[in-house]
Structures are given as structure tokens and as C-alpha cells.
Design an enzyme around this catalytic site. Structure first.
Site, PDB file in Angstrom:
ATOM      1  N   CYS A   7      12.285  38.040  43.922  1.00  0.00           N
ATOM      2  CA  CYS A   7      11.648  38.112  44.954  1.00  0.00           C
ATOM      3  C   CYS A   7      12.110  39.453  46.246  1.00  0.00           C
ATOM      4  O   CYS A   7      13.376  39.968  45.849  1.00  0.00           O
ATOM      5  CB  CYS A   7      11.621  37.132  45.695  1.00  0.00           C
ATOM      6  SG  CYS A   7      10.863  35.767  44.652  1.00  0.00           S
ATOM      7  N   GLY A  34       8.470  41.472  43.264  1.00  0.00           N
ATOM      8  CA  GLY A  34       7.848  40.396  42.698  1.00  0.00           C
ATOM      9  C   GLY A  34       6.461  40.982  42.853  1.00  0.00           C
ATOM     10  O   GLY A  34       5.575  41.474  44.024  1.00  0.00           O
ATOM     11  N   ASN A 108      14.591  34.841  49.209  1.00  0.00           N
ATOM     12  CA  ASN A 108      15.057  35.877  47.482  1.00  0.00           C
ATOM     13  C   ASN A 108      16.506  35.011  47.340  1.00  0.00           C
ATOM     14  O   ASN A 108      16.857  34.698  48.147  1.00  0.00           O
ATOM     15  CB  ASN A 108      14.805  37.203  47.945  1.00  0.00           C
ATOM     16  CG  ASN A 108      15.524  37.654  46.754  1.00  0.00           C
ATOM     17  OD1 ASN A 108      17.053  38.519  46.567  1.00  0.00           O
ATOM     18  ND2 ASN A 108      15.251  37.136  45.630  1.00  0.00           N
ATOM     19  N   GLY A 109      16.175  34.735  45.907  1.00  0.00           N
ATOM     20  CA  GLY A 109      16.672  33.840  45.254  1.00  0.00           C
ATOM     21  C   GLY A 109      17.118  32.131  44.602  1.00  0.00           C
ATOM     22  O   GLY A 109      15.497  31.856  44.076  1.00  0.00           O
ATOM     23  N   CYS A 245      24.974  40.362  42.293  1.00  0.00           N
ATOM     24  CA  CYS A 245      24.543  40.458  40.978  1.00  0.00           C
ATOM     25  C   CYS A 245      24.492  41.799  40.250  1.00  0.00           C
ATOM     26  O   CYS A 245      23.884  42.964  40.782  1.00  0.00           O
ATOM     27  CB  CYS A 245      23.732  40.474  41.171  1.00  0.00           C
ATOM     28  SG  CYS A 245      21.808  40.428  39.590  1.00  0.00           S
ATOM     29  N   TYR A 251      19.464  47.381  36.817  1.00  0.00           N
ATOM     30  CA  TYR A 251      17.538  46.755  36.522  1.00  0.00           C
ATOM     31  C   TYR A 251      17.077  46.995  38.079  1.00  0.00           C
ATOM     32  O   TYR A 251      15.556  47.151  37.679  1.00  0.00           O
ATOM     33  CB  TYR A 251      17.183  46.204  35.428  1.00  0.00           C
ATOM     34  CG  TYR A 251      15.888  45.589  35.264  1.00  0.00           C
ATOM     35  CD1 TYR A 251      15.553  46.607  34.649  1.00  0.00           C
ATOM     36  CD2 TYR A 251      15.390  44.567  36.153  1.00  0.00           C
ATOM     37  CE1 TYR A 251      13.864  46.483  34.763  1.00  0.00           C
ATOM     38  CE2 TYR A 251      14.007  44.403  35.851  1.00  0.00           C
ATOM     39  CZ  TYR A 251      13.167  44.814  34.764  1.00  0.00           C
ATOM     40  OH  TYR A 251      12.171  44.442  34.586  1.00  0.00           O
ATOM     41  N   SER A 292      12.859  52.125  33.801  1.00  0.00           N
ATOM     42  CA  SER A 292      14.643  51.561  34.200  1.00  0.00           C
ATOM     43  C   SER A 292      15.148  52.237  33.703  1.00  0.00           C
ATOM     44  O   SER A 292      15.971  52.305  33.471  1.00  0.00           O
ATOM     45  CB  SER A 292      14.773  50.686  34.532  1.00  0.00           C
ATOM     46  OG  SER A 292      13.791  49.945  33.322  1.00  0.00           O
ATOM     47  N   ASP A 354      17.617  51.235  26.449  1.00  0.00           N
ATOM     48  CA  ASP A 354      17.261  50.201  26.920  1.00  0.00           C
ATOM     49  C   ASP A 354      18.309  49.251  27.485  1.00  0.00           C
ATOM     50  O   ASP A 354      19.645  50.005  27.708  1.00  0.00           O
ATOM     51  CB  ASP A 354      16.619  48.791  26.070  1.00  0.00           C
ATOM     52  CG  ASP A 354      15.126  48.332  26.791  1.00  0.00           C
ATOM     53  OD1 ASP A 354      15.429  48.935  28.614  1.00  0.00           O
ATOM     54  OD2 ASP A 354      14.641  47.456  26.226  1.00  0.00           O
ATOM     55  N   ASP A 355      17.360  49.124  29.630  1.00  0.00           N
ATOM     56  CA  ASP A 355      18.622  49.364  30.411  1.00  0.00           C
ATOM     57  C   ASP A 355      19.095  47.330  30.116  1.00  0.00           C
ATOM     58  O   ASP A 355      20.329  47.330  30.292  1.00  0.00           O
ATOM     59  CB  ASP A 355      17.634  49.132  31.611  1.00  0.00           C
ATOM     60  CG  ASP A 355      16.228  47.754  31.704  1.00  0.00           C
ATOM     61  OD1 ASP A 355      16.595  46.912  31.354  1.00  0.00           O
ATOM     62  OD2 ASP A 355      15.442  48.869  31.767  1.00  0.00           O
ATOM     63  N   CYS A 391      20.983  32.051  34.234  1.00  0.00           N
ATOM     64  CA  CYS A 391      21.031  32.663  35.647  1.00  0.00           C
ATOM     65  C   CYS A 391      20.479  31.794  36.235  1.00  0.00           C
ATOM     66  O   CYS A 391      19.185  31.369  36.493  1.00  0.00           O
ATOM     67  CB  CYS A 391      20.121  34.319  35.661  1.00  0.00           C
ATOM     68  SG  CYS A 391      20.595  34.503  37.301  1.00  0.00           S
ATOM     69  N   CYS A 442      28.774  39.342  40.157  1.00  0.00           N
ATOM     70  CA  CYS A 442      28.431  38.096  39.397  1.00  0.00           C
ATOM     71  C   CYS A 442      28.707  38.434  38.287  1.00  0.00           C
ATOM     72  O   CYS A 442      28.119  39.617  37.603  1.00  0.00           O
ATOM     73  CB  CYS A 442      27.213  37.575  40.356  1.00  0.00           C
ATOM     74  SG  CYS A 442      26.847  36.024  39.065  1.00  0.00           S
ATOM     75  N   CYS A 445      25.600  35.854  33.658  1.00  0.00           N
ATOM     76  CA  CYS A 445      24.971  35.439  32.512  1.00  0.00           C
ATOM     77  C   CYS A 445      25.813  36.324  31.174  1.00  0.00           C
ATOM     78  O   CYS A 445      24.990  36.269  29.983  1.00  0.00           O
ATOM     79  CB  CYS A 445      23.327  36.349  33.017  1.00  0.00           C
ATOM     80  SG  CYS A 445      24.123  37.647  33.512  1.00  0.00           S
TER      81      CYS A 445
END
Ligand code: SF4
Length: 468
Positions: A7, A34, A108-109, A245, A251, A292, A354-355, A391, A442, A445
Site C-alpha cells: 500500500c 497498490g 501501509n503494512g 525492508c 523492487y 523494475s 530479474d529483480d 513476509c 529487515c 524473508c
């Protein structure tokens, strides 16, 4: 190809000016975060005006509806659902009562423990309309404010109880309040704007509203934009640890944004350079998966000396593949969205950049289409270490079994996606490319160690990279 965006939030206070056109521009700048729903809430003389709907920002708002959003302060939101359903009842901003005042909140989150908090609030008689965790946050603040009569204290109390990664904007009465989770997992920046101030998920929104980036909102900080355009801040009671993050640089954020003082574009170029050193390839062309992965591919090309080429063209008018209900249709949609350039690819050995890879299904389609266009060799290089764990902080990667890298070697992933080889950037390489210390990020993941307590997962705030 990376997971879906989550978001974006924006908030402004502009003495003597209508807030809605600025918020609209800010949301358009954050559209990539979003595309499911959009909303704006403004406040005029303490009265709230809200408009939200399903679709892209320009589909939800008209000149007429923006004109009806009166007031010099307000907030806005674009949403891709990560918790709760995707219906209009979960579109934001969410209306709430803060004692007798009308208020609206956007977020957001994700909150890790919102269901437990929600059940506790329900047991106290609080009624819920939707299923999103944002409503739990809104109700928690409302209950605490009714008890303490001090809004900042209520926010601090809610923040203490609600575990997760979040950036929140709130409009109430004659002010906009913005705050970030205590570790700064989700991004939020503060800017100066036409005699007032603004906050936004990304610096690009500040600039496209016509403002100037001042700084990142600090982890745990509460920022209040007053009606007269001044800013008041209250530092968070944090111990100095952060957990930004890493995906924002990999990305999510637009390449023309700056997060924590690090320009996203430059970080992505360094990722590509580092990738070329860690995982060189013998090939004729470096081709990015657009859009991206372009800076990463340029970085890879500059270090490897392999020429860069735009071998895949993106159809800009196909969006929102995630709303397609089944995997087969999503795969078909990839072919509509991306198309190879045969004159470039025919007979060539290609390094595809790719990212990141999450599920691997999109990349499999892309590799197949590059081969079908005549590539004689397709080596894949990924500008992010293997994503091996879910995540819990607002990114749509919830299930380990969906993650192609979980339990697979690079050779096995190459087989799954049909490539001659697949190599990922290392975690140390990523941290180095981001020019930040590992303990400021962070990496949950990637390491399956999370910066906050997550049920059934291990918590460890990484102090070094030695064991990864
Ligand atoms: S777990 Fe991964 S995607 Fe989620 S906040 Fe941490 S780094 Fe970002």
C-alpha cells in the site's frame, strides 16, 4: 518477478489551499504500491469528507469528486490487500470516531498479532465492519484515546500492543498525524510543500506534489502536521534498532525515490554490478525483465562488458494481473504484458536479469518466451538473494510452499524455470550494494529470522551476517 506491491499513504496540511488535488497527485505517484482501491479523506472545520472506490486513482476520482473533498488537510491511500478481503469495505481511509471527533486512518503494512487484539477488543464490545488489520489499529487507538484523552499517548499505547510493520496517516479535527512502526520496517518520509508540510510512503510522492523532501520519519516517531502548516514531532521510544525492508530498494519503491538517504536507482545499479562480479556469465546480451530490473541490468552490463539490450517490451496498458483468479490465467496474462523482440534475441546467448523471484511462475513464462524468440542460451541472474521464508509485514508472500527458492538449490530452480543457469545475489552482496549495515535492515524473508516476534518463527535481530 517480484511479489505484488502493498500500500501507499500520503498526508498533507496546506494552510489556505485545498488538500485534495495535492493528495490526488501524491497518490498517482504511489500508484505502483497498490492498484486495487484508492481513497482520500479531507477535513474542513473539523468536518470529514471522504471518497474511496475500487480501481486506479484516476478511475476513482473525478474533477467533481475532488472538488467535493474540502479542506486544507487530509490523507490518502492506495491499496493492495495483504490482509482482509479486497472489497470496498476494506478500502481506506477508514472512518473512525476519536471521542466526539470524526477521524480517518490509512495504513501501509501488516500487523502480526491483529487477530488477538481484535478478539480482545470485540470481547470489550467493540464492533468491527471489515476484516482488515487497519480497522483493529483504528479501534485500538479510539479505545485508548477514550481512556487517556491524550491522542499521542493513545497512539504510543496502541503501537506498544500492535506488533508488525506499518506506516500510518490519520486525519482528525485540525491536524494530520503520521507515525511509523518502532523499527521503521515500512517507509515514511516528511516533506515541505507550498507553505505547509506533507508525509508520504516515498519521496517521489513529495516531489510530484510539488514539494521538497526533508527527511525520513524516524522509526517510532509521531509527526503532527498542524492546520497552520507547522510540524510537531515526538520521537519514538526506541533503542536505536531499525529493520528497514530490503525489498524497498530491491523492487517496491520507484527508482526515482530515495529511502533512508539511499537513492533507489543507485542501489539497484550497484546490485547489478555486484551480481556481475558474484555470478558472471558468458553471453551476448544482458536483457532486463522490464521495468523494475533495468538499473540492475545496466549495472551487470557495465561490469561484465556484455552489451545491454531491451529484448522484452512491456505493454503499459495491461495492469493488475493479480486480480485474475487462477494461475493459468495469470500466466496467459504475462504473455500479454511482456513480449520479446525477435530481431534482438534470435540466435543470441542471453543473460536475463530479474529483480527477485518469489513463486517462479512468471519467470518460467518469460524464459519460455525468450527461448521461443530464438535465444540459444538463457542464463538468469537475480538481484535479490533467495526468498525462502514468508513476509509478515505487508508483502504478499505468506506461504513457504509457494516460494520457489524454499528447499531448492540454484540448479533445481533453474530446472523449474527452464533456464540454463540461475544465480542469486548473496545476502552479503545485497547488504553491501544497499550501503547499509545488515543490522539496520529487515532480511526476514531471506534468513527466516524476523526483527519482531512472529508466532512459530525464530526471532533474532541480526547483528552480523556470519551465519547467513
Ligand atoms: S520479511 Fe522481507 S519483504 Fe517482509 S519486511 Fe522483511 S525484508 Fe521486507
Amino acid at each position: 518477478m517480484a511479489p505484488h506491491e502493498f500500500c501507499g499513504v500520503v498526508g498533507v496540511s496546506l494552510p489556505g489551499r485545498g488538500a485534495a488535488p495535492y493528495l490526488y497527485r501524491g497518490l498517482r505517484a504511489l500508484q505502483h504500491r497498490g492498484q486495487e482501491s484508492a481513497g482520500i479523506a479531507t477535513s474542513s472545520h473539523g468536518k470529514l469528507h471522504t471518497r474511496k472506490g475500487m480501481g486506479l486513482v484516476h478511475e476513482v476520482f473525478t474533477a467533481e469528486s475532488l472538488g467535493s473533498l474540502r479542506g486544507s488537510l487530509g490523507i490518502g491511500h492506495v491499496r493492495y490487500s495483504t490482509t482482509g478481503g479486497s472489497g470496498i469495505e476494506n478500502a481506506q481511509p477508514l472512518a473512525l470516531k476519536l471521542r466526539e471527533e470524526d477521524a480517518a486512518l490509512a495504513h501501509n503494512g501488516d500487523l502480526v498479532n491483529f487477530e488477538r487484539v481484535r478478539r480482545r477488543l470485540q470481547a470489550q464490545g467493540v464492533e468491527f465492519l471489515g476484516s482488515a488489520d487497519s480497522e483493529t489499529m483504528a479501534q485500538m487507538i479510539s479505545v485508548e484515546y477514550a481512556r487517556t484523552r491524550d491522542l499521542e499517548a493513545a497512539i504510543r499505547r496502541a503501537r506498544h500492543e500492535l506488533i508488525g510493520g506499518y506506516a500510518v496517516v490519520l486525519v482528525v479535527g485540525h491536524r494530520v498525524i503520521a507515525f511509523r512502526d518502532p523499527l521503521g520496517i515500512r517507509p515514511l518520509v516528511l516533506g515541505e510543500l507550498d507553505g505547509g508540510h506533507c508525509v508520504a510512503s516515498e519521496s517521489v510522492a513529495v516531489e510530484l506534489m510539488g514539494g521538497r523532501l526533508l527527511r525520513d520519519v524516524a522509526p517510532g516517531e509521531i509527526v503532527t502536521l498542524e492546520r497552520n502548516g507547522e510540524v510537531r514531532t515526538s520521537p519514538g521510544a526506541t533503542n536505536g534498532e531499525t529493520a528497514h525492508c530490503m525489498f524497498e530498494w530491491v523492487y517496491f519503491s520507484r527508482p526515482d525515490s530515495v529511502a533512508e538517504g539511499q537513492p533507489i536507482y543507485n542501489a539497484r545499479t550497484r546490485i547489478g554490478e555486484r551480481l556481475a562480479r558474484e555470478a558472471p556469465a558468458t553471453a551476448d546480451l544482458v536483457i532486463p525483465v522490464p521495468d523494475s530490473s533495468r538499473p540492475q541490468a545496466l549495472g551487470f552490463s557495465s561490469v561484465s562488458g556484455i552489451p545491454y539490450a531491451e529484448g522484452l517490451i512491456k505493454n503499459r496498458f495491461v495492469e493488475r494481473t493479480f486480480i485474475l483468479p487462477d494461475q493459468k490465467r495469470r500466466e496467459e496474462e504475462v504473455r500479454v504484458k511482456l513480449h520479446p523482440v525477435p530481431g534482438i534475441i534470435q540466435g543470441k546467448r542471453v543473460v536475463l536479469i530479474d529483480d527477485s523471484i518469489v513463486r517462479g511462475t512468471t519467470l518460467r513464462e518469460i524464459v519460455a518466451m525468450v527461448r521461443a524468440a530464438g535465444a540459444v542460451q538463457v542464463d538468469v541472474r537475480i538481484g535479490c538473494p533467495p526468498i525462502v521464508a514468508p513476509c509478515y509485514f505487508g508483502v504478499d508472500m505468506k506461504e513457504r510452499r509457494e516460494l520457489v527458492a524454499a528447499g531448492r538449490t540454484e540448479e533445481e530452480v533453474a530446472k523449474v524455470v527452464g533456464a540454463d543457469s540461475v544465480h542469486y545475489l548473496s545476502i552479503a552482496g545485497l547488504v553491501d550494494a544497499l550501503s547499509m549495515k545488515a543490522e539496520r535492515l529487515c532480511l526476514g524473508c531471506l534468513t527466516a529470522r524476523y526483527p519482531v516476534e512472529v508466532p512459530v518463527e525464530r526471532q533474532r535481530f541480526q547483528k552480523s551476517l556470519e551465519e547467513f
